[in-house]
Design a protein around this motif. Structure first.
Motif, PDB file in Angstrom:
ATOM      1  N   VAL A   1       0.851  -1.188   0.000  1.00 15.45           N
ATOM      2  CA  VAL A   1       0.000   0.000   0.000  1.00 15.45           C
ATOM      3  C   VAL A   1       0.881   1.231   0.000  1.00 15.45           C
ATOM      4  CG1 VAL A   1      -0.239  -0.063   2.522  1.00 15.45           C
ATOM      5  CG2 VAL A   1      -1.868   1.242   1.166  1.00 15.45           C
ATOM      6  N   LEU A   2       0.531   2.181  -0.854  1.00 14.82           N
ATOM      7  CA  LEU A   2       1.290   3.419  -0.994  1.00 14.82           C
ATOM      8  C   LEU A   2       0.398   4.592  -0.615  1.00 14.82           C
ATOM      9  CD1 LEU A   2       3.716   5.125  -2.012  1.00 14.82           C
ATOM     10  CD2 LEU A   2       2.708   4.977  -4.300  1.00 14.82           C
ATOM     11  N   LYS A   3       0.849   5.390   0.336  1.00 10.80           N
ATOM     12  CA  LYS A   3       0.168   6.630   0.722  1.00 10.80           C
ATOM     13  C   LYS A   3       1.059   7.772   0.254  1.00 10.80           C
ATOM     14  CE  LYS A   3      -3.051   8.964   3.005  1.00 10.80           C
ATOM     15  NZ  LYS A   3      -4.513   8.846   2.793  1.00 10.80           N
ATOM     16  N   PRO A   4       0.722   8.426  -0.833  1.00  4.17           N
ATOM     17  CA  PRO A   4       1.600   9.477  -1.352  1.00  4.17           C
ATOM     18  C   PRO A   4       1.837  10.615  -0.368  1.00  4.17           C
ATOM     19  CG  PRO A   4       0.037   8.793  -3.027  1.00  4.17           C
ATOM     20  CD  PRO A   4      -0.392   8.152  -1.754  1.00  4.17           C
ATOM     21  N   ALA A   5       0.769  11.095   0.248  1.00  4.33           N
ATOM     22  CA  ALA A   5       0.907  12.227   1.162  1.00  4.33           C
ATOM     23  C   ALA A   5       0.020  12.015   2.374  1.00  4.33           C
ATOM     24  CB  ALA A   5       0.537  13.531   0.458  1.00  4.33           C
ATOM     25  N   GLN A   6       0.635  11.895   3.535  1.00 12.08           N
ATOM     26  CA  GLN A   6      -0.083  11.717   4.788  1.00 12.08           C
ATOM     27  C   GLN A   6      -0.140  13.064   5.502  1.00 12.08           C
ATOM     28  OE1 GLN A   6      -1.459   8.667   6.526  1.00 12.08           O
ATOM     29  NE2 GLN A   6      -2.415  10.520   7.320  1.00 12.08           N
ATOM     30  N   THR A   7      -1.345  13.544   5.777  1.00 10.06           N
ATOM     31  CA  THR A   7      -1.490  14.820   6.463  1.00 10.06           C
ATOM     32  C   THR A   7      -2.194  14.617   7.804  1.00 10.06           C
ATOM     33  OG1 THR A   7      -3.633  15.355   5.455  1.00 10.06           O
ATOM     34  CG2 THR A   7      -1.645  16.023   4.254  1.00 10.06           C
ATOM     35  N   GLY A   8      -1.964  15.577   8.696  1.00  9.21           N
ATOM     36  CA  GLY A   8      -2.656  15.553   9.979  1.00  9.21           C
ATOM     37  C   GLY A   8      -2.180  14.496  10.940  1.00  9.21           C
ATOM     38  N   VAL A   9      -0.962  14.001  10.751  1.00 12.68           N
ATOM     39  CA  VAL A   9      -0.418  12.948  11.607  1.00 12.68           C
ATOM     40  C   VAL A   9       0.996  13.330  12.010  1.00 12.68           C
ATOM     41  CG1 VAL A   9       0.283  10.527  11.708  1.00 12.68           C
ATOM     42  CG2 VAL A   9      -1.834  11.155  10.550  1.00 12.68           C
ATOM     43  N   GLY A  10       1.309  13.168  13.307  1.00 13.99           N
ATOM     44  CA  GLY A  10       2.625  13.502  13.812  1.00 13.99           C
ATOM     45  C   GLY A  10       3.672  12.490  13.405  1.00 13.99           C
ATOM     46  N   PRO A  11       4.946  12.815  13.608  1.00 18.22           N
ATOM     47  CA  PRO A  11       6.036  11.942  13.150  1.00 18.22           C
ATOM     48  C   PRO A  11       6.044  10.566  13.797  1.00 18.22           C
ATOM     49  CG  PRO A  11       6.871  13.735  14.525  1.00 18.22           C
ATOM     50  CD  PRO A  11       5.456  14.069  14.210  1.00 18.22           C
ATOM     51  N   ASP A  12       5.512  10.448  15.008  1.00 17.19           N
ATOM     52  CA  ASP A  12       5.553   9.154  15.699  1.00 17.19           C
ATOM     53  C   ASP A  12       4.203   8.444  15.701  1.00 17.19           C
ATOM     54  OD1 ASP A  12       8.258   9.525  16.384  1.00 17.19           O
ATOM     55  OD2 ASP A  12       7.694  10.758  18.111  1.00 17.19           O
TER      56      ASP A  12
ATOM     57  N   ALA B   1       4.321   2.110   2.147  1.00 20.45           N
ATOM     58  CA  ALA B   1       5.255   3.193   1.849  1.00 20.45           C
ATOM     59  C   ALA B   1       4.509   4.512   1.928  1.00 20.45           C
ATOM     60  CB  ALA B   1       5.872   3.017   0.471  1.00 20.45           C
ATOM     61  N   GLU B   2       5.214   5.526   2.367  1.00 20.85           N
ATOM     62  CA  GLU B   2       4.660   6.863   2.515  1.00 20.85           C
ATOM     63  C   GLU B   2       5.684   7.831   1.923  1.00 20.85           C
ATOM     64  OE1 GLU B   2       2.626   7.926   6.432  1.00 20.85           O
ATOM     65  OE2 GLU B   2       4.405   9.211   6.483  1.00 20.85           O
TER      66      GLU B   2
END
Length: 246
Positions: free
Chosen positions: A39-50, A68-69
């Motif tokens: 599964v590929l998530k091109p752009a993850q928004t609204g989520v912190g680094p951890d 993959a992100e």
């Protein structure tokens, strides 16, 4: 799902309508059938680094082989806006297509999960998930909400796909309510017409809260045979649909 389909793009008609859970269901069914799924998530928004992102959640629920992100931006905004505000490089359609092709070289099925709707901007040049799908020549699975307003947004998404010559696999209801109202029941008949494509499943609301074992055991019953499951649109409609004039 046909084995000839190596990359599928999953797009919603909007945000917070069940794209991640639908992606996980498709991944779970394919994985159970013995396919290697990424599964590929091109752009993850609204989520912190951890924090766990959508791609990680798909792997957790489905047992998919890899995730993959390409970019992560802290504010819950459109990817292009979130990247600009964070002072980070955006993710463009060509990067998405390149990453998806690399994953497809090592896996039977790659699911590319978008952010928000089909035409949400990824970068300052106006690149979108639709552009990535066009570059890949990949079909799009549309995730739609069940209730009032979904017909318009589904029809607009389908029109945008047709205008770009992008194939549409069909529509899946991302969160079918436990107590569907009149609009939701009528939409079972109307969604395929609005989309110009078949209704390929309905995922019950709250499914993302199931344990991975429960999720994987149930996923096939939420998706139609073209997606590898056993869900039957006609049977589901007979159980839930509201007859016109009824």
């Amino acid at each position: 799902m046909e084995r000839t389909v190596g990359i599928v793009v999953v797009s919603g008609t909007g945000t917070e309508i069940g794209k991640t859970v639908v992606t996980a269901a498709v991944a779970a069914v394919a994985t159970a059938a013995g396919r290697s799924v990424a599964v590929l998530k091109p752009a993850q928004t609204g989520v912190g680094p951890d924090e766990r992102g959508d791609a990680d959640e798909v792997v957790r629920l489905s047992g998919a082989a890899a995730s993959a992100e390409l970019g992560r931006f802290p504010e819950p905004l459109a990817p292009g806006t979130a990247a600009r505000r964070a002072g980070l490089a955006p993710v463009g359609p060509r990067e998405v297509a390149e990453a998806a092709r690399k994953l497809a070289a090592a896996h039977d099925l790659v699911l590319v999960e978008g952010a928000g709707g089909l035409l949400v901007r990824f970068d300052g040049e106006g690149g979108t998930l639709a552009d990535a799908a066009a570059l890949l020549g990949a079909p799009v699975l549309v995730v739609a909400p069940a209730g009032l307003g979904t017909l318009n947004s589904t029809a607009l998404t389908a029109e945008a796909l047709r205008a770009r010559g992008i194939g549409q696999l069909g529509v899946v209801v991302g969160s079918w309510p436990a107590a569907p109202d009149l609009a939701a029941r009528c939409n079972l008949a109307d969604l395929p017409e609005a989309a110009g494509a078949p209704l390929l499943g309905a995922v019950p609301e709250g499914s993302g809260a199931l344990s991975p074992a429960e999720f994987r055991a149930a996923a096939g019953g939420w998706l139609a045979p073209p997606l590898g499951g056993t869900w039957d649109a006609q049977s589901f409609a007979r159980t839930h649909a509201e007859p016109y004039g009824g």
